[in-house]
Structures are given as structure tokens and as C-alpha cells.
Write a protein that holds these residues in place. Structure first.
Motif, PDB file in Angstrom:
ATOM      1  N   VAL A 265       0.839  -1.203   0.000  1.00 47.79           N
ATOM      2  CA  VAL A 265       0.000   0.000   0.000  1.00 47.79           C
ATOM      3  C   VAL A 265       0.874   1.253   0.000  1.00 47.79           C
ATOM      4  CG1 VAL A 265      -1.710   1.321   1.306  1.00 47.79           C
ATOM      5  CG2 VAL A 265      -1.968  -1.155   1.066  1.00 47.79           C
ATOM      6  N   ARG A 266       1.990   1.220   0.728  1.00 52.70           N
ATOM      7  CA  ARG A 266       2.916   2.365   0.701  1.00 52.70           C
ATOM      8  C   ARG A 266       3.440   2.592  -0.712  1.00 52.70           C
ATOM      9  NH1 ARG A 266       5.304   0.060   5.223  1.00 52.70           N
ATOM     10  NH2 ARG A 266       7.222  -0.419   4.065  1.00 52.70           N
ATOM     11  N   ALA A 267       3.773   1.500  -1.396  1.00 52.61           N
ATOM     12  CA  ALA A 267       4.278   1.606  -2.763  1.00 52.61           C
ATOM     13  C   ALA A 267       3.234   2.261  -3.666  1.00 52.61           C
ATOM     14  CB  ALA A 267       4.644   0.225  -3.289  1.00 52.61           C
ATOM     15  N   ALA A 268       1.975   1.858  -3.522  1.00 52.27           N
ATOM     16  CA  ALA A 268       0.907   2.415  -4.358  1.00 52.27           C
ATOM     17  C   ALA A 268       0.682   3.901  -4.068  1.00 52.27           C
ATOM     18  CB  ALA A 268      -0.385   1.628  -4.145  1.00 52.27           C
ATOM     19  N   LYS A 269       0.667   4.244  -2.802  1.00 51.82           N
ATOM     20  CA  LYS A 269       0.415   5.646  -2.442  1.00 51.82           C
ATOM     21  C   LYS A 269       1.582   6.538  -2.834  1.00 51.82           C
ATOM     22  CE  LYS A 269      -3.036   5.004   1.176  1.00 51.82           C
ATOM     23  NZ  LYS A 269      -3.443   5.327   2.566  1.00 51.82           N
ATOM     24  N   GLU A 270       2.791   5.984  -2.874  1.00 47.15           N
ATOM     25  CA  GLU A 270       3.961   6.757  -3.264  1.00 47.15           C
ATOM     26  C   GLU A 270       3.818   7.341  -4.661  1.00 47.15           C
ATOM     27  OE1 GLU A 270       7.835   8.354  -3.723  1.00 47.15           O
ATOM     28  OE2 GLU A 270       6.746   7.780  -1.917  1.00 47.15           O
ATOM     29  N   ILE A 271       3.091   6.648  -5.533  1.00 44.14           N
ATOM     30  CA  ILE A 271       2.962   7.108  -6.920  1.00 44.14           C
ATOM     31  C   ILE A 271       1.565   7.650  -7.219  1.00 44.14           C
ATOM     32  CG2 ILE A 271       4.763   5.560  -7.754  1.00 44.14           C
ATOM     33  CD1 ILE A 271       2.532   3.711  -8.800  1.00 44.14           C
ATOM     34  N   GLY A 272       0.752   7.885  -6.193  1.00 42.33           N
ATOM     35  CA  GLY A 272      -0.585   8.445  -6.405  1.00 42.33           C
ATOM     36  C   GLY A 272      -1.505   7.492  -7.135  1.00 42.33           C
ATOM     37  N   TYR A 273      -1.476   6.247  -6.738  1.00 39.46           N
ATOM     38  CA  TYR A 273      -2.200   5.209  -7.480  1.00 39.46           C
ATOM     39  C   TYR A 273      -3.701   5.276  -7.236  1.00 39.46           C
ATOM     40  CZ  TYR A 273      -2.551   0.833  -9.984  1.00 39.46           C
ATOM     41  OH  TYR A 273      -2.843  -0.113 -10.936  1.00 39.46           O
ATOM     42  N   VAL A 274      -4.461   4.912  -8.276  1.00 38.37           N
ATOM     43  CA  VAL A 274      -5.918   4.782  -8.187  1.00 38.37           C
ATOM     44  C   VAL A 274      -6.326   3.531  -8.948  1.00 38.37           C
ATOM     45  CG1 VAL A 274      -8.156   5.791  -8.776  1.00 38.37           C
ATOM     46  CG2 VAL A 274      -6.285   7.276  -8.019  1.00 38.37           C
ATOM     47  N   GLY A 275      -7.139   2.672  -8.312  1.00 37.33           N
ATOM     48  CA  GLY A 275      -7.632   1.468  -8.975  1.00 37.33           C
ATOM     49  C   GLY A 275      -6.957   0.212  -8.467  1.00 37.33           C
ATOM     50  N   ALA A 276      -7.033  -0.867  -9.284  1.00 38.87           N
ATOM     51  CA  ALA A 276      -6.466  -2.163  -8.920  1.00 38.87           C
ATOM     52  C   ALA A 276      -5.021  -2.248  -9.392  1.00 38.87           C
ATOM     53  CB  ALA A 276      -7.275  -3.285  -9.560  1.00 38.87           C
ATOM     54  N   GLY A 277      -4.158  -2.734  -8.528  1.00 41.97           N
ATOM     55  CA  GLY A 277      -2.754  -2.925  -8.882  1.00 41.97           C
ATOM     56  C   GLY A 277      -2.167  -4.089  -8.113  1.00 41.97           C
ATOM     57  N   THR A 278      -1.027  -4.562  -8.565  1.00 39.82           N
ATOM     58  CA  THR A 278      -0.372  -5.682  -7.914  1.00 39.82           C
ATOM     59  C   THR A 278       1.083  -5.336  -7.656  1.00 39.82           C
ATOM     60  OG1 THR A 278      -1.791  -7.246  -9.087  1.00 39.82           O
ATOM     61  CG2 THR A 278       0.180  -8.132  -8.060  1.00 39.82           C
ATOM     62  N   VAL A 279       1.494  -5.444  -6.410  1.00 39.84           N
ATOM     63  CA  VAL A 279       2.889  -5.213  -6.042  1.00 39.84           C
ATOM     64  C   VAL A 279       3.543  -6.574  -5.865  1.00 39.84           C
ATOM     65  CG1 VAL A 279       4.464  -4.102  -4.428  1.00 39.84           C
ATOM     66  CG2 VAL A 279       2.242  -3.048  -4.933  1.00 39.84           C
ATOM     67  N   GLU A 280       4.578  -6.838  -6.665  1.00 39.73           N
ATOM     68  CA  GLU A 280       5.206  -8.151  -6.696  1.00 39.73           C
ATOM     69  C   GLU A 280       6.483  -8.149  -5.859  1.00 39.73           C
ATOM     70  OE1 GLU A 280       5.510  -9.882 -10.520  1.00 39.73           O
ATOM     71  OE2 GLU A 280       3.519  -9.239 -11.148  1.00 39.73           O
ATOM     72  N   PHE A 281       6.626  -9.195  -5.051  1.00 38.48           N
ATOM     73  CA  PHE A 281       7.784  -9.336  -4.176  1.00 38.48           C
ATOM     74  C   PHE A 281       8.449 -10.687  -4.412  1.00 38.48           C
ATOM     75  CE2 PHE A 281       4.898  -6.582  -1.701  1.00 38.48           C
ATOM     76  CZ  PHE A 281       5.736  -5.512  -1.407  1.00 38.48           C
ATOM     77  N   LEU A 282       9.750 -10.730  -4.153  1.00 35.49           N
ATOM     78  CA  LEU A 282      10.456 -11.996  -3.998  1.00 35.49           C
ATOM     79  C   LEU A 282      10.552 -12.274  -2.510  1.00 35.49           C
ATOM     80  CD1 LEU A 282      13.365 -11.745  -6.603  1.00 35.49           C
ATOM     81  CD2 LEU A 282      11.313 -13.168  -6.739  1.00 35.49           C
ATOM     82  N   LEU A 283      10.107 -13.459  -2.096  1.00 34.43           N
ATOM     83  CA  LEU A 283      10.138 -13.840  -0.684  1.00 34.43           C
ATOM     84  C   LEU A 283      11.219 -14.892  -0.499  1.00 34.43           C
ATOM     85  CD1 LEU A 283       8.933 -13.817   2.190  1.00 34.43           C
ATOM     86  CD2 LEU A 283       7.268 -15.517   1.395  1.00 34.43           C
ATOM     87  N   ASP A 284      12.255 -14.558   0.259  1.00 39.54           N
ATOM     88  CA  ASP A 284      13.360 -15.489   0.473  1.00 39.54           C
ATOM     89  C   ASP A 284      13.008 -16.475   1.582  1.00 39.54           C
ATOM     90  OD1 ASP A 284      15.767 -16.530  -0.237  1.00 39.54           O
ATOM     91  OD2 ASP A 284      16.953 -14.768   0.262  1.00 39.54           O
ATOM     92  N   ALA A 285      13.811 -17.537   1.662  1.00 38.55           N
ATOM     93  CA  ALA A 285      13.521 -18.611   2.616  1.00 38.55           C
ATOM     94  C   ALA A 285      13.581 -18.125   4.056  1.00 38.55           C
ATOM     95  CB  ALA A 285      14.495 -19.763   2.395  1.00 38.55           C
ATOM     96  N   ASP A 286      14.357 -17.052   4.318  1.00 39.79           N
ATOM     97  CA  ASP A 286      14.483 -16.563   5.696  1.00 39.79           C
ATOM     98  C   ASP A 286      13.388 -15.561   6.082  1.00 39.79           C
ATOM     99  OD1 ASP A 286      15.157 -14.346   4.238  1.00 39.79           O
ATOM    100  OD2 ASP A 286      17.168 -14.098   5.080  1.00 39.79           O
TER     101      ASP A 286
END
Length: 683
Positions: A265-286
Motif C-alpha cells: 500500500v505504501r508503494a501504491a500511495k507513493e505514486i498516487g495510485y488509483v484502482g487495482a494494482g499488484t505489487v510483486e515481491f520476492l520472498l526469500d527462505a528466511d
């Protein structure tokens, strides 16, 4: 026209299953729907289902679906007050959004500024760092000199991931394992990126060896509110494109879920987002997670989020585009059960996933016969029986989405639903999806982005057939022979008829891949019995074992096979070209069985030897010739590159020898089966 202006007519600037899905939701909201189409899609399902449809242009996407002025003109012509872009094509094109703003048409998506902020992957990384979102180590600079990029990759340490700065969807992306392969990978990525996005800029990231791909669904409205609708695990991928997705991600603690969601949500608000979006992450084993990118559109895999939250994300999109507030606050969103999505592609996994074309002679799902709850199974498709699958667009035919009370139940439902899915006329990855879903490592949640590569040996292992599978295949082939014989004359019958004696037939079965091999690869089934009564049984002898067998026809291609009192329901048919319908296909929740079927009690005219030629494996375009005519080559050496359905495919030398001549040049269009070059193998 402001973003808060309501609209009563929606144009969907896309095709396939997403166009059908969006129009279905729009109609439920009382909106009139408008489809657009290319010449290749004039009779497509999304065109048939729309209230009205407008032609954009020729089959090539750049002359139709990607042509901004044509789409805007279609909206004006139809009186559409808003455009939903779906995903792909113009869905993340800032210039398209600006053109709609200038024309007074609402774009169902974020503002152009947000698309621009995330469209440039390098700039997006800097914005995310400012927002406190963790990043993977890498190079995101403007200097694109080959030597500099190579030096940065060496500094980061291999393996590294080359990625198109303006890209997405796996286009212009390659894993580079060592410095020796860097330049070739860079050249290939640039070609794909230029073709797909008109941009050759690259970024480089450290490639984590065992990460999971976990993405967070976010939604923001124009009133400053933002929420996350939890996460999806999309780790099972091929060539960086997702194959199976699930929600929620297995093994996620509530604390980690909240931490990732709030970062998204921080990522979306940083760019003034409106609507549906997907923030993609890599999740490491740790448990560490790193920002990859943000897709400024609805994702292909959004239905699994809809299944576990009970929300219609397309409806949310339309309401936000009308200026309404988000339907729910963060504390009102909950997770119920588990969901999977499997992407059905027109491609051949046994031929390195080459895209397939053709006409769908059958496209159906037997929910009732498989005893599946329609509320738990959903098939989002853009095709129907009789539709043509062309070479011009992405090969995805449909998405199969299921829901269960927990992961185990949802996975069992997925297997049953895949078995109930009947697709004929075009090669698909349906059987491969079943192998993935039933793989012990997948069932045990041993997930990372290299799942398919790590388990390739077992996913593509030669199948070991059981006595029951041989018996079932023999019965299906025999049943089909009997159905095709309409004559009452014993001379025309093909079911082993003998006067005053039991019918006897000898059938040879083998894996289709070994149909041209020596007879040692075949299993022989001796079938004895009579078909004078419908309830009569056959006796099948396979090696030293004899079974009492019976086959009963059910609706469609469904049959019930009984072997020594054990009755099983399954889908079964004979497939092949023309009269050569000689491969038996049997599908049940345990997987798919394919066996080459032939009579060996009749006259055996022999089998033709497979001819080794370099022919085009699919319709496409020649991208590059990699050797000169007359060049000496070794077996496996790359000779030329083709492109089809937005992906590159390399043709390699089948043996040591030399290339006499090429029949096509770079830029030429070729058809499936066209001879590409003259190749002379060494004696």
C-alpha cells in the motif's frame, strides 16, 4: 470529463477471457458493453457476447489492439463513456490514458503519472527506496553500454536476472548463469524488448536461487484510501510466466502478511495510485522480501483473490473509476478458504512448450459428471467449441479457478476439475497442469520460482503404464471401432467377429513418442469376447494376467470401465488426423494416459520412419539467421530464431553437418510445417 463522472457504456479494449469477464460484470451492473476486434477475432467469443462490437484493423496487434487512435475512435463511435483495458495490450500505456483524458473518456485504471512511475523499472526502484520498500540488489542506471552492463553483472555476482526496463509478462527477461553467456542473453532480451515494448533498456538484478514469487493485491480510490486484499503465491513459473497461482500464500504468518501488505500500500500511495494494482515481491527462505515491480493493472490471477475474499475486483474497478469510495476498509476484509488458478495454454509441453494453433472441435467441462460444486469451480475462457486459435496473440485459452475450505481440499478439487476439462482440436498444457498439481513437491508446498526446472526430471519422466491403463486403452480403441462400424455385414466389421466362435483381437499399445520404434516398446493385449449383447464382458490378456472387462458409454466422451469388478468413470477418446485416429487419450483425476493403438491381427502394412527435417514447429516470424549458408555446424548448434505469440524459439542443428541454404530471411512469416532450410548431415 472528470474521473468521478458516472458512465453507462463501457468499451473493453482487449480480447479473450478478460474481455468476456469484464463485460459479464459490467452487464450485471447495468452497463452497455462494447467489444473491439481485429480481423483475426471477427467471430471471437468476446465479440459474440458484447452488446455491440467495432472493428479495429488487421490481425497484427500493432495494427489493431495496440493502435491508440483506433481504440479511441471506437469509443467515440459507440458513445462509450469509459474504457477498461483488461491486461496486456494498452493496459499500461500512459500515452493511451492521456489520449482518453483528452477525449473526455474515463480510463478504468490508474492515472498516466502512476503508470509512468512504474513503467520505467529503474525509476520505480528509486521511488520504492524512498517509500521504504525493500529492494533486491541490482543495477537500474541509464547507461546501457554493453561493457558497463557486463561489469555490473560481474559485480553483482551470478546468477543475475536481465529484465527489460519497460517490460512485463516475462518478455525481454532471461536468467544469466555466468559471464560467458551474458552477451548472448543481452542481445536476445533486447530483441524481445524492442519487439514487445519499443524499448531496449535493460536492468540487472541479483537472481535469488530459491525465492518464492509472492504478490499483493492492492486497491486505491481517488479519495486517498488504500487497502490490500492479501497475497497470492505465483512461484510456479515457466520462462518467467506464471502457470499455477494460489491464495493465500502457503506458510504465511499473520505478521509477515501484514508487513508485506502495508509495504504494498505504501508503494501504491507513493505514486498516487488509483484502482487495482499488484505489487510483486520476492520472498526469500528466511522471510526477507524484496520489491520486484508493480503491475499497474488487473492481473491474470486476480480470480484467486476474488475466491478467498468474496469480492468482485472488476466491479471494484468500475466503481472506483466512477469516483466512488472503496467498498470495504482494511479491517472489513477477510480470508475464507484456499484457491488455485491454472492457466490453460494452447501449447505442447512435450515440444518445449511450442505454441499451438488450430480449431477447437470441443471445449467443455463436465462439472456434473465429475461431481464438482459449480460454486467452487470457475472457468474463465475467451473461447468456445468451434473457435479458431491463431498465431497472432498470447496462447492462453482459459483460466481454471477452484476453491476449497483448505489447501488440500482446493488441490483435490483442482485435479478433478482438470480431469473434467475436455479440450480437443488444439494441443494444450492440460495434462502438464495435472502433473504439476499432483506432484509431491507441490502438494508439500516446496515452492520457489525454479520449481519446474528443479522437478523437470519427474515432471517429464517417461510414463510407466499399468496393466489397468493398457486394458482401458485397448477397450476404448475397440469401442470406437465398434461405434464406427454401421454395417450389419460381417465382412465390414472390425471388432474381431468370427462365426460360431468368440471374437478375438490382438492390439499393440505403446507411448506415442515410441510409435516408430521397434516392437519391443509395445505391450500386446489379446481381447476375446462377444458384443452380441450390450452387457457382455470381454476377457483381456496382458502378459500372464487376464482381466474380465466391460466398457459402458456415458454422456459425451465419458465412459465407465470395469476391470475385475472395479468400476471407474473417466473421459476417453481416440485422436489423430483424418482417418489416422490412433492415439487413445484417457483422463481421470489421477492424470492423463496417452497410448498409440494399433491392430496387429490384421494385415500390418508397416510404419513409416520419422523423417528428420528442419521444419517450422508453429506459425511465426523469422527473427534472425545465426549461421551463414554453407557453414559447418555441430549437433545442437543454434541455426535460426523464430518468434511466435510474443516469445522467441531457437531452431538447432539436428546432427553434425552443414547448412546448404535458408528458405527464409529475417522478417519473413512462415507457416507450421514449412521447410526452413536445407540441411545435410554427415554420413
Amino acid at each position: 470529463m472528470s474521473r468521478s463522472t458516472p458512465f453507462d457504456t463501457l468499451l473493453v479494449a482487449n480480447r479473450g477471457e478478460i474481455a468476456c469477464r469484464v463485460m459479464r460484470t459490467a452487464r450485471a451492473m447495468g452497463l452497455r458493453t462494447v467489444a473491439v476486434y481485429s480481423d483475426a477475432d471477427a467471430n471471437a467469443r468476446h465479440v459474440r457476447e458484447a452488446d455491440e462490437a467495432i472493428r479495429l484493423g488487421p490481425a497484427a496487434a500493432r495494427e489493431s489492439y495496440l493502435k491508440v487512435e483506433a481504440v479511441v475512435e471506437a469509443a467515440k463511435r459507440s458513445g462509450a463513456g469509459a474504457i477498461h483495458p483488461g491486461y496486456g495490450f494498452l493496459s499500461e500505456n500512459g500515452a493511451f490514458v492521456e489520449a482518453l483524458d483528452a477525449a473526455g473518456i474515463v480510463f478504468v485504471g490508474p492515472p498516466a503519472s502512476a503508470i509512468a512511475a512504474m513503467g520505467d523499472k529503474s525509476a520505480a526502484k528509486a521511488r520504492m527506496a524512498n517509500a521504504g520498500v525493500p529492494l533486491v540488489p541490482g543495477y537500474h542506471g541509464d547507461d546501457q553500454d554493453d561493457a558497463l552492463l557486463r561489469a555490473e553483472a560481474d559485480k553483482i555476482g551470478y546468477p543475475v536476472l536481465l529484465k527489460a526496463s519497460a517490460g512485463g509478462g516475462g518478455k525481454g527477461m532471461r536468467v544469466v548463469e555466468s559471464g560467458e553467456g551474458f552477451q548472448a542473453a543481452l542481445d536476445g532480451c533486447r530483441r524481445e524488448s524492442q519487439a514487445a515494448f519499443g524499448d531496449q533498456r535493460m536492468l540487472i538484478e541479483k537472481y535469488l536461487t530459491q525465492p518464492r514469487h509472492v504478490e499483493v493485491q492492492v486497491f486505491c480510490d481517488s479519495h486517498g484510501a488504500g487497502v490490500y486484499l492479501f497475497e497470492r503465491d505465483c512461484s510456479v513459473q515457466r520462462r518467467h510466466q506464471k502457470v499455477l497461482e494460489e491464495a493465500p500464500a502457503p506458510g504465511m504468518s499473520e505478521g509477515l502478511r501484514r508487513e508485506m501488505g502495508e509495504a504494498a500500500v505504501r508503494a501504491a500511495k507513493e505514486i498516487g495510485y488509483v484502482g487495482a494494482g499488484t505489487v510483486e515481491f520476492l520472498l526469500d527462505a528466511d522471510g526477507s522480501f524484496y520489491f520486484m515491480e508493480m503491475n499497474t493493472r488487473l492481473q491474470v490471477e486476480h480470480p484467486v483473490t476474488e475466491m478467498i475474499t468474496g469480492q468482485d475486483l472488476v466491479e471494484w474497478q468500475l466503481r472506483v473509476a466512477m469516483g466512488e469510495e472503496l467498498p470495504l476498509a482494511q479491517n472489513e476484509l477477510t480470508i475464507t478458504g484456499h484457491s488455485f488458478e491454472a492457466r490453460l495454454y494452447a501449447e505442447d509441453p512435450e515440444q518445449d512448450f511450442l505454441p499451438a494453433t488450430g480449431t477447437l472441435t470441443r471445449f467443455a467441462m463436465d462439472l456434473e459428471g465429475a461431481e464438482l460444486d459449480p460454486a467452487r469451480v470457475r472457468l474463465d475462457s475467451g473461447v468456445a467449441t468451434g473457435d479458431a486459435v491463431s498465431m497472432h496473440y498470447d496462447p492462453m485459452l482459459a483460466k481454471l479457478i477452484v476453491h476449497g475450505n483448505d489447501r488440500a481440499q482446493a488441490l483435490a478439487t483442482l485435479n478433478r476439475a482438470l480431469a473434467a476439462l475436455d479440450v480437443q482440436g488444439v494441443v494444450t498444457n492440460r495434462a502438464f497442469l495435472q502433473r504439476l498439481a499432483t506432484h509431491p513437491a507441490f502438494q508439500a508446498c516446496e515452492l520457489d520460482t525454479r520449481f519446474i526446472e528443479k522437478n523437470e526430471a519427474t515432471l517429464f519422466a517417461p510414463k510407466q503404464y499399468s496393466t489397468e491403463e493398457y486394458a482401458g486403452a485397448a477397450l476404448v480403441g475397440l469401442h470406437q471401432l465398434a461405434r464406427e462400424c454401421e454395417s450389419d455385414s460381417p465382412w465390414d466389421r472390425h471388432d474381431g467377429f468370427r462365426l460360431n466362435a468368440p471374437h478375438t483381437i490382438r492390439i499393440a499399445l505403446c507411448d506415442p513418442a515410441h510409435a516408430q520404434d521397434d516392437d519391443d516398446s509395445e505391450a500386446v493385449v489379446v481381447v476375446e469376447g462377444t458384443r452380441e449383447r450390450e452387457d457382455a464382458a470381454w476377457h483381456l490378456t496382458i502378459g500372464s494376467e487376464t482381466l474380465t472387462a466391460r466398457l459402458d458409454s456415458l454422456e459425451g466422451d465419458a465412459v465407465a470401465i470395469t476391470l475385475d469388478g472395479h468400476r471407474r468413470r473417466l473421459q476417453a477418446r481416440l485422436v489423430g488426423e483424418g482417418s489416422e485416429r490412433n492415439v487413445v487419450v484417457i483422463v481421470d483425476p489421477r492424470g492423463e494416459t496417452r497410448l498409440f493403438w494399433r491392430r496387429i491381427d490384421a494385415i500390418d502394412h508397416g510404419r513409416q520412419e520419422a523423417e528428420s527435417t528442419l521444419t517450422a514447429p508453429m506459425h511465426g516470424t523469422v527473427v534472425a539467421l545465426l549461421v551463414e549458408p554453407g557453414a559447418r555446424v555441430e549437433k545442437g548448434m543454434p541455426l535460426m530464431v523464430m518468434e511466435a505469440m510474443k516469445m522467441e524459439h531457437t531452431m538447432a542443428a539436428p546432427a553434425d553437418g552443414h547448412v546448404a541454404s535458408f528458405h527464409f530471411q529475417a522478417g519473413d512469416t512462415v507457416g507450421q510445417g514449412d521447410v526452413l532450410l536445407e540441411f545435410a548431415a554427415d554420413d
